[in-house]
Design a protein around this motif. Structure first.
Motif, PDB file in Angstrom:
ATOM      1  N   SER A  44       0.858  -1.178   0.000  1.00 32.13           N
ATOM      2  CA  SER A  44       0.000   0.000   0.000  1.00 32.13           C
ATOM      3  C   SER A  44       0.901   1.236   0.000  1.00 32.13           C
ATOM      4  O   SER A  44       2.067   1.163   0.408  1.00 32.13           O
ATOM      5  CB  SER A  44      -0.850  -0.041   1.272  1.00 32.13           C
ATOM      6  N   LYS A  45       0.340   2.354  -0.456  1.00 30.21           N
ATOM      7  CA  LYS A  45       1.107   3.612  -0.430  1.00 30.21           C
ATOM      8  C   LYS A  45       0.651   4.494   0.731  1.00 30.21           C
ATOM      9  O   LYS A  45       1.140   5.611   0.909  1.00 30.21           O
ATOM     10  CB  LYS A  45       0.944   4.363  -1.756  1.00 30.21           C
ATOM     11  N   ASP A  46      -0.281   3.980   1.523  1.00 32.47           N
ATOM     12  CA  ASP A  46      -0.817   4.717   2.669  1.00 32.47           C
ATOM     13  C   ASP A  46       0.317   4.976   3.684  1.00 32.47           C
ATOM     14  O   ASP A  46       1.000   4.042   4.115  1.00 32.47           O
ATOM     15  CB  ASP A  46      -1.920   3.842   3.284  1.00 32.47           C
ATOM     16  N   SER A  47       0.470   6.238   4.107  1.00 32.90           N
ATOM     17  CA  SER A  47       1.626   6.556   4.947  1.00 32.90           C
ATOM     18  C   SER A  47       1.541   5.879   6.321  1.00 32.90           C
ATOM     19  O   SER A  47       2.574   5.536   6.902  1.00 32.90           O
ATOM     20  CB  SER A  47       1.781   8.066   5.092  1.00 32.90           C
ATOM     21  N   ILE A  50       2.809   2.315   5.799  1.00 27.88           N
ATOM     22  CA  ILE A  50       4.271   2.314   5.615  1.00 27.88           C
ATOM     23  C   ILE A  50       4.973   2.565   6.956  1.00 27.88           C
ATOM     24  O   ILE A  50       5.971   1.914   7.277  1.00 27.88           O
ATOM     25  CB  ILE A  50       4.675   3.386   4.571  1.00 27.88           C
ATOM     26  N   ASP A 115       4.634  -8.481  -5.067  1.00 30.83           N
ATOM     27  CA  ASP A 115       4.282  -8.496  -3.633  1.00 30.83           C
ATOM     28  C   ASP A 115       3.963  -9.920  -3.142  1.00 30.83           C
ATOM     29  O   ASP A 115       4.476 -10.340  -2.101  1.00 30.83           O
ATOM     30  CB  ASP A 115       3.093  -7.562  -3.363  1.00 30.83           C
ATOM     31  N   SER A 152       5.061  -2.977   2.228  1.00 27.66           N
ATOM     32  CA  SER A 152       4.823  -1.588   1.808  1.00 27.66           C
ATOM     33  C   SER A 152       6.029  -0.727   2.154  1.00 27.66           C
ATOM     34  O   SER A 152       6.448   0.126   1.374  1.00 27.66           O
ATOM     35  CB  SER A 152       3.582  -1.017   2.499  1.00 27.66           C
ATOM     36  N   TYR A 153       6.591  -0.938   3.336  1.00 31.79           N
ATOM     37  CA  TYR A 153       7.777  -0.158   3.716  1.00 31.79           C
ATOM     38  C   TYR A 153       8.950  -0.482   2.786  1.00 31.79           C
ATOM     39  O   TYR A 153       9.626   0.428   2.297  1.00 31.79           O
ATOM     40  CB  TYR A 153       8.161  -0.399   5.182  1.00 31.79           C
ATOM     41  N   ARG A 155       8.966  -1.421  -0.239  1.00 43.78           N
ATOM     42  CA  ARG A 155       8.733  -0.770  -1.540  1.00 43.78           C
ATOM     43  C   ARG A 155       9.012   0.731  -1.484  1.00 43.78           C
ATOM     44  O   ARG A 155       9.315   1.335  -2.502  1.00 43.78           O
ATOM     45  CB  ARG A 155       7.269  -0.962  -1.967  1.00 43.78           C
ATOM     46  N   SER A 156       8.883   1.327  -0.278  1.00 44.63           N
ATOM     47  CA  SER A 156       9.027   2.783  -0.170  1.00 44.63           C
ATOM     48  C   SER A 156      10.480   3.223   0.001  1.00 44.63           C
ATOM     49  O   SER A 156      10.780   4.406  -0.022  1.00 44.63           O
ATOM     50  CB  SER A 156       8.214   3.289   1.035  1.00 44.63           C
TER      51      SER A 156
END
Ligand code: HEC
Ligand code: HEC
Length: 315
Positions: A44-47, A50, A115, A152-153, A155-156
């Motif tokens: 997810s890209k949700d902060s 992450i 993923d 998600s982390y 990926r960020s």
């Protein structure tokens, strides 16, 4: 007499055949392919998601301890994020096993992995190419939600080019890989989500499925199977004179933490590593919150009193 010679001849010949068969089989069995389901887990890209992932990676799940760049503790103290570019060599009796580059770099990291492929490595111990993963990581029962946060982390983070060498296994290591290394997957249903709070239930989740306290503080066989009483002390680790055994953490009167108050327990984690060569990832754990440590403390207070009967030998 003749009969004995004949027996010796035939046993010799059979042994030779068995040895030949092993010599042929070991190289052929280095990359056995295994199958396992792909978890339906997507980054997810949700902060907030992450941030949860980052917290797990640098604290309880201590990914940073194995996959960091070697300077993780000093970098974290300076408030910098550590590149998970891998390369650390575990020098084991079976050879060198390397922690991989898990930054999003396309060529040398996890950039090409999907993923679900990453989730499968962590939950089922099967690499994207079907090889079995050496059982270093205890995330078989980590919840869907937490695996998603962790991925998600990853990926960020910024991609880092760092080609980690292939594992270098000696003859023993190759034989173990050929005949003993199998993927380790969940043994019971995996939770979709586990609510972080200070209960013993959440503490148990951290101890078993995220922080791996159980993995070190319980006696095991080389294959990873648990043989000693739960959390009653683990296999000694480290070289000869630097050998340390993870102590008993049960409610037994011989336990290292017997009679410790919650404050003393949390305080011990805030002090960090005291024995230079200890394998326990103290610095990562020191980044756990008071609530997380309280949950672990509350769980440990419920572990049945037990002690080790026969201490295991070190490696
Ligand atoms: C105790 C050390 C240790 C910890 C802690 C650890 N890893 Fe690993 N990890 C390894 C080793 C060693 C390998 C290589 C295993 C193999 O190839 O069989 C690996 C492999 C991987 C792979 C496979 C990479 C690829 O190229 O296929 C991923 C993904 C991964 N780890 C992610 C994580 C994450 C995320 C965490 C924390 C949630 C974590 N690891 C915690 C040691 C560790
Ligand atoms: C990689 C193996 C490893 C893991 C994972 C691990 N430990 Fe340890 N632990 C050790 C070893 C080795 C020692 C003894 C050396 C030392 O005190 O640092 C130890 C010591 C301890 C001590 C005694 C410290 C003292 O001052 O006497 C406590 C308490 C403890 N561990 C709790 C935990 C908890 C709780 C977890 C999970 C959050 C955990 N450990 C995870 C290996 C491990």
């Amino acid at each position: 007499m003749k009969k004995i010679i004949r027996i010796v001849k035939w046993t010799g010949l059979s042994l030779l055949l068995i040895i030949c068969a092993i010599c042929i089989a070991v190289p052929l069995r280095q990359h056995l392919k295994f199958d396992a389901p792909y978890p339906d887990i997507h980054a997810s890209k949700d902060s907030a998601v992450i941030a949860r992932g980052r917290h797990l990676v640098i604290s309880a799940a201590h990914c940073v301890d194995c996959h960091g760049n070697g300077n993780q503790d000093s970098m974290m103290k300076l408030g910098k994020d550590v590149p998970l570019s891998g390369g650390y060599a575990f020098e084991l009796p079976l050879g060198n096993v390397y922690a991989k580059n898990i930054t999003p770099d396309i060529e040398t990291g996890i950039g090409k992995r999907t993923d679900p492929e990453l989730a499968r490595v962590l939950r089922y111990g099967v690499h994207a190419n079907g090889d079995a993963v050496f059982n270093f990581m205890p995330f078989q029962h980590t919840s869907d939600e937490d695996l998603r946060a962790i991925i998600s982390y990853l990926r960020s983070t910024a991609p880092v080019k760092n080609q980690v060498p292939d594992h270098q296994l000696n003859a023993l290591g190759q034989s173990i890989r050929a005949f003993m290394v199998k993927p380790v997957g969940p043994t019971e249903p995996v939770p979709v989500s586990v609510k972080p709070d200070t209960t013993a239930a959440y503490g148990k989740y951290l101890v078993f499925s995220v922080a791996n306290c159980r993995g070190c503080h319980t006696q095991r066989q080389l294959s990873g199977e648990y043989t000693g009483p739960l959390l009653a002390g683990g296999n000694p680790m480290g070289e000869k004179e630097l050998e340390l055994a993870p102590p008993n953490l049960t409610t037994d009167s011989s336990s290292r933490i017997f009679g410790w108050s919650k404050e003393k327990f949390i305080g011990r984690f805030r002090e960090g590593k005291k024995i230079e060569f200890s394998h326990m990832p103290w610095e990562s754990y020191n980044r756990m919150t008071n609530d997380e440590l309280t949950a672990i403390y509350n769980y440990l207070q419920t572990v049945p009193a037990a002690k080790i009967v026969t201490p295991a030998k070190g490696k």
